[in-house]
Design a protein around this motif. Structure first.
Motif, PDB file in Angstrom:
ATOM      1  N   PHE A  22      76.711 -26.319 -45.376  1.00 38.84           N
ATOM      2  CA  PHE A  22      77.151 -26.437 -46.763  1.00 38.84           C
ATOM      3  C   PHE A  22      77.129 -25.073 -47.448  1.00 38.84           C
ATOM      4  O   PHE A  22      78.072 -24.704 -48.149  1.00 38.84           O
ATOM      5  CB  PHE A  22      76.266 -27.421 -47.544  1.00 38.84           C
ATOM      6  N   CYS A  23      76.037 -24.321 -47.247  1.00 39.97           N
ATOM      7  CA  CYS A  23      75.915 -22.998 -47.882  1.00 39.97           C
ATOM      8  C   CYS A  23      77.008 -22.052 -47.389  1.00 39.97           C
ATOM      9  O   CYS A  23      77.645 -21.364 -48.193  1.00 39.97           O
ATOM     10  CB  CYS A  23      74.538 -22.410 -47.613  1.00 39.97           C
ATOM     11  N   TRP A  24      77.223 -21.987 -46.063  1.00 39.44           N
ATOM     12  CA  TRP A  24      78.236 -21.086 -45.522  1.00 39.44           C
ATOM     13  C   TRP A  24      79.633 -21.462 -45.984  1.00 39.44           C
ATOM     14  O   TRP A  24      80.452 -20.587 -46.306  1.00 39.44           O
ATOM     15  CB  TRP A  24      78.176 -21.048 -44.000  1.00 39.44           C
ATOM     16  N   ALA A  25      79.940 -22.747 -46.030  1.00 42.94           N
ATOM     17  CA  ALA A  25      81.273 -23.172 -46.466  1.00 42.94           C
ATOM     18  C   ALA A  25      81.493 -22.825 -47.935  1.00 42.94           C
ATOM     19  O   ALA A  25      82.578 -22.372 -48.315  1.00 42.94           O
ATOM     20  CB  ALA A  25      81.441 -24.670 -46.239  1.00 42.94           C
ATOM     21  N   PHE A  26      80.466 -23.001 -48.759  1.00 42.99           N
ATOM     22  CA  PHE A  26      80.583 -22.698 -50.187  1.00 42.99           C
ATOM     23  C   PHE A  26      80.713 -21.199 -50.425  1.00 42.99           C
ATOM     24  O   PHE A  26      81.583 -20.748 -51.188  1.00 42.99           O
ATOM     25  CB  PHE A  26      79.366 -23.264 -50.924  1.00 42.99           C
ATOM     26  N   ILE A  27      79.881 -20.397 -49.760  1.00 46.60           N
ATOM     27  CA  ILE A  27      79.926 -18.936 -49.910  1.00 46.60           C
ATOM     28  C   ILE A  27      81.267 -18.393 -49.412  1.00 46.60           C
ATOM     29  O   ILE A  27      81.884 -17.538 -50.059  1.00 46.60           O
ATOM     30  CB  ILE A  27      78.754 -18.284 -49.164  1.00 46.60           C
ATOM     31  N   LEU A  28      81.730 -18.891 -48.284  1.00 43.42           N
ATOM     32  CA  LEU A  28      83.004 -18.429 -47.734  1.00 43.42           C
ATOM     33  C   LEU A  28      84.168 -18.804 -48.636  1.00 43.42           C
ATOM     34  O   LEU A  28      85.091 -18.014 -48.833  1.00 43.42           O
ATOM     35  CB  LEU A  28      83.210 -19.019 -46.334  1.00 43.42           C
ATOM     36  N   PHE A  29      84.129 -20.005 -49.228  1.00 42.15           N
ATOM     37  CA  PHE A  29      85.182 -20.418 -50.146  1.00 42.15           C
ATOM     38  C   PHE A  29      85.222 -19.513 -51.375  1.00 42.15           C
ATOM     39  O   PHE A  29      86.291 -19.046 -51.771  1.00 42.15           O
ATOM     40  CB  PHE A  29      84.973 -21.876 -50.572  1.00 42.15           C
ATOM     41  N   LEU A  30      84.061 -19.249 -51.979  1.00 43.58           N
ATOM     42  CA  LEU A  30      84.040 -18.401 -53.175  1.00 43.58           C
ATOM     43  C   LEU A  30      84.465 -16.968 -52.863  1.00 43.58           C
ATOM     44  O   LEU A  30      85.214 -16.353 -53.626  1.00 43.58           O
ATOM     45  CB  LEU A  30      82.651 -18.410 -53.811  1.00 43.58           C
ATOM     46  N   GLY A  31      83.993 -16.424 -51.743  1.00 47.77           N
ATOM     47  CA  GLY A  31      84.365 -15.061 -51.374  1.00 47.77           C
ATOM     48  C   GLY A  31      85.843 -14.913 -51.088  1.00 47.77           C
ATOM     49  O   GLY A  31      86.488 -13.962 -51.541  1.00 47.77           O
ATOM     50  N   SER A  32      86.398 -15.851 -50.349  1.00 46.06           N
ATOM     51  CA  SER A  32      87.827 -15.760 -50.030  1.00 46.06           C
ATOM     52  C   SER A  32      88.691 -16.009 -51.262  1.00 46.06           C
ATOM     53  O   SER A  32      89.751 -15.403 -51.406  1.00 46.06           O
ATOM     54  CB  SER A  32      88.184 -16.745 -48.926  1.00 46.06           C
TER      55      SER A  32
END
Length: 155
Positions: A22-32
């Protein structure tokens, strides 16, 4: 989590719905999304994000590269969100001593082989091997290999 009685042992497998995913998907979504917005603002010449003035980033080549990284990151984050939504890899292992059966069930990706269900007789299991592997972060991972008569070992 597991459930155990004298004759049946059921081991539940978590799958892809872990806090780290969940954390990686959220961080990756915001960064991209940030990369894509910066690339788009450099193309339009307007500030879509107030932190980065669009005059400092030229569209060719920096804006194009940032837009590409943003789009690629959105694809990867959508893949992660789909695996979380479908709960890929979750399931259970059931060991029944009374009937002498081992059942292994996992959820896969949608399609023809979404449900992975293996039913094995305990008498066909030739050996069980536990392998300890270490990853990059020096965590130890235990992998259980079962060798089945006529099929060979599988994790």
């Amino acid at each position: 989590m597991s459930w155990r009685s004298e004759r049946i042992w059921i081991e539940l497998i978590t799958g892809s719905r872990k806090t780290s995913n969940f954390c990686w998907a959220f961080i990756l979504f915001l960064g991209s999304l940030g990369f894509l917005l910066v690339g788009t603002s450099s193309y339009l010449g307007r500030n879509l994000i107030s932190l980065f003035p669009s005059q400092q980033i030229i569209f060719f080549p920096q804006g194009i590269v940032m837009s590409f990284y943003g789009i690629a990151g959105l694809f990867i984050s959508s893949y992660l969100w789909c695996t979380i939504l479908w709960n890929v890899g979750s399931g259970y292992d059931r060991f029944d001593r009374k009937e002498g059966i081992v059942c292994i069930f996992r959820w896969g990706f949608p399609g023809k082989n979404r449900r992975i269900f293996l039913r094995l007789l305990m008498k066909d299991i030739q050996s069980i091997r536990i392998a300890v592997k270490e990853d990059i972060y020096a965590r130890r991972i235990l992998v259980l290999y079962m060798e089945i008569r006529g099929q060979g070992p599988f994790p």
